[in-house]
Scaffold this active site. Structure first.
Site, PDB file in Angstrom:
ATOM      1  N   LYS A 252       0.519  -1.397  -0.149  1.00 43.53           N
ATOM      2  CA  LYS A 252      -0.231   0.228  -0.227  1.00 43.53           C
ATOM      3  C   LYS A 252       0.915   1.606   0.127  1.00 43.53           C
ATOM      4  CE  LYS A 252      -3.796  -2.071   2.345  1.00 43.53           C
ATOM      5  NZ  LYS A 252      -3.670  -3.346   3.073  1.00 43.53           N
TER       6      LYS A 252
HETATM    7  P1  5BU Z   1      -8.669 -10.665   6.738  1.00 42.41           P
HETATM    8  O1  5BU Z   1      -7.997 -11.578   7.859  1.00 42.41           O
HETATM    9  O2  5BU Z   1      -9.223 -12.127   6.008  1.00 42.41           O
HETATM   10  O3  5BU Z   1      -9.779 -10.182   7.779  1.00 42.41           O
HETATM   11  O4  5BU Z   1      -7.480 -10.304   6.257  1.00 42.41           O
HETATM   12  C1  5BU Z   1      -7.682  -9.521   4.974  1.00 42.41           C
HETATM   13  C2  5BU Z   1      -6.397  -8.708   4.199  1.00 42.41           C
HETATM   14  O5  5BU Z   1      -6.373  -8.111   3.553  1.00 42.41           O
HETATM   15  C3  5BU Z   1      -5.534  -8.148   5.167  1.00 42.41           C
HETATM   16  O6  5BU Z   1      -3.952  -8.622   5.582  1.00 42.41           O
HETATM   17  C4  5BU Z   1      -5.749  -6.986   5.517  1.00 42.41           C
HETATM   18  O7  5BU Z   1      -4.117  -6.033   4.642  1.00 42.41           O
HETATM   19  C5  5BU Z   1      -5.815  -7.067   3.443  1.00 42.41           C
HETATM   20  N1  5BU Z   1      -6.615  -6.052   3.273  1.00 42.41           N
HETATM   21  C6  5BU Z   1      -8.708  -5.873   4.168  1.00 42.41           C
HETATM   22  O8  5BU Z   1      -8.657  -6.334   4.306  1.00 42.41           O
HETATM   23  N2  5BU Z   1      -8.726  -4.867   3.553  1.00 42.41           N
HETATM   24  C7  5BU Z   1      -8.732  -3.847   2.265  1.00 42.41           C
HETATM   25  O9  5BU Z   1      -9.253  -2.771   1.646  1.00 42.41           O
HETATM   26  C8  5BU Z   1      -7.334  -4.424   2.018  1.00 42.41           C
HETATM   27  C9  5BU Z   1      -6.338  -5.310   2.202  1.00 42.41           C
HETATM   28 BR1  5BU Z   1      -6.623  -2.264   0.344  1.00 42.41          BR
END
Ligand code: 5BU
Length: 264
Positions: free
Chosen positions: A96
């Site tokens: 990012k």
């Molecule tokens: P989760 O554990 O499935 O909630 O992880 C989501 C991943 O996606 C995590 O690594 C975040 O940094 C990433 N992410 C997110 O959740 N939402 C966003 O809008 C973005 C990245 Br861009």
């Protein structure tokens, strides 16, 4: 959200992609029948490598946050690349970037992580304006890398919406050689070259305690027309991560097949 008139297969989209990383990703998705990106957001190198090897067969893409790793060393990236080769998946460092072009380019190339050396894909905010794409492109394009623009986010209260999201699409169209698609909640453009990836995915709708908003696989792929589901805790925090990964792979791929079934 734009829903395509006539859904296309990953294979059909290969020729529309300009960037070699995008082409390869489509090929892997077709070959492995997977639109699953796994994000094992752990803090130890050994745990990350173990997850990569265990879950590798089910995924097209592995997303990393290398700045979470307490014991990061450049050697780790070589181990990760050999696991990626073994299981035929690509790597996406979710960095990012958000600075002016000159600095983002340096952050991509230098420092401890040297992201451009090992990560097929990275991503950037468009807050600074299009110079950030130019700065990253100067470093990444000669290495055949691809960039995703953060057009939308999954968290509640996100400012990335409306005109901001449309600006991301316009920037992407001006840099089709390097920008391979978007982080978004669904399809933003009908151009088959662009790959839409959606985080905030779980089997059940819901939220976490810090603003993450989860959608289901079907709603993301079938209803919103996204291409890739990004799953973290849904897999790595489960009792049986391998079983969950297999489930998410088939849920994701079946939703894609359902979308294709609407072709004339
Ligand atoms: P989760 O554990 O499935 O909630 O992880 C989501 C991943 O996606 C995590 O690594 C975040 O940094 C990433 N992410 C997110 O959740 N939402 C966003 O809008 C973005 C990245 Br861009």
């Amino acid at each position: 959200m734009i829903l395509e008139q006539q859904p296309m297969t990953y294979e059909e989209r290969i020729e529309y992609a300009v960037n070699p990383t995008a082409k390869r990703l489509f090929e892997i998705m077709e070959e492995k029948k997977s639109n699953l990106c796994f994000t094992p957001d752990v803090t130890k190198v050994a745990d990350l490598l173990k997850f990569a090897d265990e879950i590798g067969p089910y995924i097209c893409l592995l997303k990393t946050h290398v700045d979470l790793l307490e014991d990061f060393s450049y050697e780790f990236t070589k181990d990760l690349l050999s696991i990626a080769k073994k299981h035929n998946f690509m790597i996406f460092e979710d960095r990012k970037f958000a600075d002016i072009g000159a600095i983002s380019g340096k952050q991509y190339q230098y420092g401890i992580y040297k992201i451009s050396d090992w990560s097929d894909i990275t991503n950037a905010h468009i807050v600074p304006g299009p110079g950030i794409i130019e700065g990253l492109k100067q470093v990444g394009l000669p290495k055949g890398r691809g960039l995703l623009l953060l057009a939308e986010m999954s968290s509640s209260g996100t400012m990335a919406k409306g005109e901001y999201t449309q600006t991301a699409v316009a920037y992407a169209k001006e840099h089709k050689d390097f920008v391979i698609g978007f982080i978004s909640m669904g399809k933003l453009t009908d151009d088959p070259a662009f790959i839409h990836m959606t985080p905030g995915v779980k089997k059940q709708k819901g939220t976490d305690a810090l603003g993450q908003q989860y959608k289901t696989v079907e709603s993301v792929i079938l209803e919103n027309g996204s291409d890739i589901i990004i799953v973290g805790r849904g897999i790595y925090a489960a009792e049986d991560p391998k079983k969950e990964a297999a489930d998410y792979q088939s849920l994701g791929y079946n939703a894609y097949l359902k979308r294709l079934a609407s072709r004339d």
